[in-house]
Design a protein around this motif. Structure first.
Motif, mmCIF file in Angstrom:
data_model
loop_
_atom_site.group_PDB
_atom_site.id
_atom_site.type_symbol
_atom_site.label_atom_id
_atom_site.label_comp_id
_atom_site.label_asym_id
_atom_site.label_seq_id
_atom_site.Cartn_x
_atom_site.Cartn_y
_atom_site.Cartn_z
ATOM 1 N N ASN A 1 3.912 47.883 -15.790
ATOM 2 C CA ASN A 1 3.172 47.261 -14.705
ATOM 3 C C ASN A 1 4.073 46.589 -13.693
ATOM 4 N N PHE A 2 4.123 47.185 -12.534
ATOM 5 C CA PHE A 2 4.916 46.631 -11.451
ATOM 6 C C PHE A 2 3.960 45.944 -10.491
ATOM 7 N N LEU A 3 4.309 44.754 -10.083
ATOM 8 C CA LEU A 3 3.422 44.005 -9.211
ATOM 9 C C LEU A 3 4.230 43.402 -8.074
ATOM 10 N N ALA A 4 3.840 43.716 -6.855
ATOM 11 C CA ALA A 4 4.486 43.108 -5.697
ATOM 12 C C ALA A 4 3.497 42.111 -5.117
ATOM 13 N N ARG A 5 3.886 40.865 -5.089
ATOM 14 C CA ARG A 5 2.979 39.841 -4.585
ATOM 15 C C ARG A 5 3.782 38.901 -3.690
ATOM 16 N N GLY A 6 3.193 37.827 -3.291
ATOM 17 C CA GLY A 6 3.973 36.914 -2.481
ATOM 18 C C GLY A 6 3.087 35.966 -1.704
ATOM 19 N N TYR A 7 3.706 35.215 -0.802
ATOM 20 C CA TYR A 7 2.929 34.309 0.027
ATOM 21 C C TYR A 7 3.657 34.010 1.323
#
Lengths: 426, 105
Positions: free
Chosen positions: A41-47
């Motif tokens: 599971n690769f997850l690209a997130r951020g803010y």
């Protein structure tokens, strides 16, 4: 007949091998499958946040920062987490690796984490600083870009959580490179620059920092969490520092109380408080002209914040509003009394007779080290207190328009700041 | 001088918190009585808490609790581990919450 039987048995045996191997292969393949990049599971997130602010009469549009977070979960036990922080600063763009670490889940109660991680020191630093979590556009004094206490570690950590009857606790215990104390211009007659940095990716000495946090949630609804953190290093100075070892002890207390959907007040209450204390052993430098500089660094920072959101209000507009109040303060080492002939108040004072003399330094933590990227309003030294009020409008659970007004008092002057920010987690 | 201000501040924080915890405890007791009529004690009640209840109580402590529909099953799996590690959650509560989120998205 006997020959035929033998042949049959041989054929069966020969075909059983590949058949068995195939079953075995299926299992191994499934195991392998879960490790392939496409199946883990690769997850690209951020803010990010952007807005308009007016500080002490100077107004400006600001585009705060963009912080992409990349995570990769491999199999059931391994998690990689990293965060980049890209910010406009001065004339250019500042690019920082906020953290990058690998966690290995050992069992239900213990996780091993290695690499660069946000220091579990208090709660603001590693749990509240992202713009979409922090309920005000600025960080409390001494917890953002001007922190009292560590913010990042290069090290190894054991962390975990467990039930304790109706209560719960979580813990973290780590060994790390600790902070670096740097003294520049030591051999000139001018006052040396002393700075403290957490970016210690190649340790400057053999003494490691030991630290941790213990969080206790006494009630079974997890509403209240009380935390105690500490970090100790027996030496933060360079190995060859002429004046011996300089130790540092930091400790912090934090409190969080969150209760949502309380009927009688038709909404949510969120209380946060924290106290940070940082003590560096007194040390002295002898200048070539024989004068002595004595450094005595004890600083503290604290804040308390209360927020109310009428989430159960029948008006959809009101239910998305949140009202926030925060009081924060920072106490840095005081300048000594008799500094009449010293034009620069931020440089260390020379004590002629070598007697103990409390000195005022620039804030020892360099801004680059800090998580959060949320500008504080005033960067000058000395004791300060600040009161801030905010009204937030929550568009979704991770996107918010924040309006706030804050007044900072440095015992001589007051500065006001007004902010209108939009923060988005994605 | 400074310290008197700070201690006032701390007293205020502690008193407010105590007021709310007393309140919150009394409400959670009520729930316990209402649901655990089969002789379960408080401890087993804790263990019996559903993923939905745990999600409401736990995932809103630092930020707003995310909506189950916000992410896919695979994403919830990674986020669950991330939060377990970052936020100091127990393995059991994380598993229950992730299952609930995956069933409700």
């Amino acid at each position: 007949m006997g020959k035929k039987l033998l042949l049959l048995i041989c054929t069966l045996l020969l075909s059983a091998g590949p058949l068995l191997a195939q079953t075995y292969n299926e299992e191994a393949k499934q195991d392998l499958e879960s490790l392939k990049p496409g199946t883990s599971n690769f997850l690209a997130r951020g803010y990010s946040h952007a807005g308009f602010q007016s500080i002490d009469g100077n107004s400006s549009f600001v585009s705060g920062q963009y912080a992409p977070i990349l995570m990769w979960k491999q199999g059931d036990r391994i998690l990689f987490e990293s965060e980049l922080e890209i910010e406009f600063e001065g004339d250019g763009v500042q690019f920082a690796l906020e953290y990058a670490n690998i966690s290995y889940i050992l069992n239900d109660y213990a996780i091993l984490r290695v690499g660069n991680f946000l220091t579990p020191f208090g709660a603001f630093n590693d749990r509240i600083h992202p713009a979409w979590i922090n309920k005000l556009p600025t960080a409390p004094l001494g917890m953002g870009h001007d922190p009292v206490g560590p913010t990042n570690e290069f090290g190894a950590e054991l962390r975990g959580a467990a039930d304790l009857g109706n209560s719960k606790f979580n813990y973290s215990l780590y060994l790390s490179n600790g902070s670096i104390l740097s003294v520049h211009d030591e051999d000139s007659t001018s006052a040396p620059e002393v700075s403290l940095s957490g970016l210690n990716f190649e340790d400057n000495n053999n003494e490691k920092a030991i630290g941790g946090r213990f969080g206790f949630l006494p009630f079974n609804n997890s509403a209240l969490e009380l935390g105690v953190s500490a970090q100790y290093t027996s030496n933060i100075a360079n190995k060859d520092f002429d004046y011996g070892k300089v130790g540092m002890l930091n400790y912090a207390f934090d409190l969080s109380f969150v209760k949502n959907s309380i009927q009688p007040i038709k909404g949510n209450i969120d209380i946060k408080a924290q106290w940070n204390q940082s003590n560096i052993d007194e040390f002295e430098l002898v200048l070539p002209d024989g004068d002595e500089l004595i450094f005595d660094q004890k600083s503290s920072a604290y804040y308390t914040q209360i927020a109310y959101r009428p989430s159960l209000s029948s008006s959809p507009f009101l239910s998305k509003l949140e009202f926030v109040g925060r009081y924060s303060g920072i106490d840095l080492p005081e300048a000594s009394e008799e500094h009449g002939d010293e034009p620069e108040t931020t440089s260390p004072k020379v004590s002629e007779n070598g007697t103990s003399n409390s000195l005022r330094l620039k804030s020892l933590f360099t801004p680059e080290v800090v998580g959060g990227g949320e500008e504080e309003e005033v960067h000058n030294e000395g004791d300060r207190t600040q009161i801030a009020f905010g009204i937030n409008y929550w568009i979704s659970w991770r996107s918010v328009i924040k309006f706030s007004y804050q007044i900072t008092d440095n015992n001589e002057d007051t500065f006001s700041g007004m902010y209108l920010h939009y923060a988005l987690g994605f | 001088m400074k310290f008197s201000g700070i201690s006032k501040l701390l007293t205020l924080v502690i008193l407010t918190t105590l007021a709310f915890t007393t309140y919150s405890c009394s409400t959670s007791k009520e729930t316990t009585e209402a649901t655990s009529n089969d002789g379960l004690d408080d401890l087993s009640f804790t263990l019996e808490k559903s993923g939905a209840v745990l999600w409401g109580e736990t995932c809103g402590r630092c930020h707003n609790a995310p909506d189950p529909t916000a992410f896919s099953d695979r994403q919830w799996d990674a986020i669950g581990s991330h939060m377990r590690i970052r936020a100091g959650l127990t393995a059991e509560e994380t598993e229950k919450i992730v299952t609930f989120l995956q069933q409700s998205n």
